[in-house]
Write an enzyme that holds these catalytic residues in place. Sequence first.
Site, mmCIF file in Angstrom:
data_model
loop_
_atom_site.group_PDB
_atom_site.id
_atom_site.type_symbol
_atom_site.label_atom_id
_atom_site.label_comp_id
_atom_site.label_asym_id
_atom_site.label_seq_id
_atom_site.Cartn_x
_atom_site.Cartn_y
_atom_site.Cartn_z
ATOM 1 C CG ASP A 73 -2.143 -1.153 1.397
ATOM 2 O OD1 ASP A 73 -2.205 -1.516 -0.202
ATOM 3 O OD2 ASP A 73 -2.776 -1.405 2.406
ATOM 4 C CD GLU A 104 -1.999 -3.739 3.752
ATOM 5 O OE1 GLU A 104 -3.592 -3.927 3.445
ATOM 6 O OE2 GLU A 104 -0.861 -4.177 3.281
ATOM 7 C CE LYS A 106 -6.030 -3.326 2.508
ATOM 8 N NZ LYS A 106 -5.163 -2.979 2.396
#
Length: 241
Positions: A73, A104, A106
């Site tokens: 990401d 990462e 999210k």
Amino acid sequence: MSEWSLSQLLSSLHEDIQQRLAIVRKSFNHPGTKGDASENVWISMLETYLPKRYQAAKAHVVDSLGNFSQQIDVVIFDRQYSPFIFTYENETIIPAESVYAVFEAKQTADAALVAYAQAKVASVRRLHRTSLPIPYAKGVYPAKPLIPILGGLLTFESEWSPALGPSFEKALVADLGDGRLDIGCVASHGHFFLDQANTSYSFVNENKPATAFLFKLISQLQFSGTVPMIDVEAYGQWLTK
């Protein structure tokens, strides 16, 4: 007396990130769209505030043996000394030697996401990296030791209560090897980092988590030093295959 307030400036930086992540959470229902938008918020912050020697992007990482990482990401990589970065059909490919950190990103942290992030980070750390001797006016410096690649997690919220506590730590310590997460931010609550001296995690709850995380990240990047001199010819061998 100056009209400027350093405290207010630092607070505004965090509030901007938190507000943008909150808008993403409320505005997009499709998980993929929401995820892409969250990544863009973090990448935008890092591109704006990190020193210009660093660049941030969503990318795959490749090594000179032809191995690729999973899609990452947020990759923080060297722009000053990287001889090549591939961009094809809006996909970015970065040589492993150029990478400083991978994250990462999210919306919400939970045990499954931590394990997923650890697998992503491990896919980068397991790549082969070259390091060449460095010529200078009076001779040649030995090849630099490879710098450790930082791994981390960036979210808006946490599924746990408390948000930063024993359950989060249990998930993090499940992998202290190639998947190790060194640093991260839960923008609504605080940030965390691994204390390398005693291999334990510190969780910091504060009012300006995004700003505190940014400062901690910059400090860790400073101690990482500079990426090694890449063996371009090791990649060039693929031209004949």
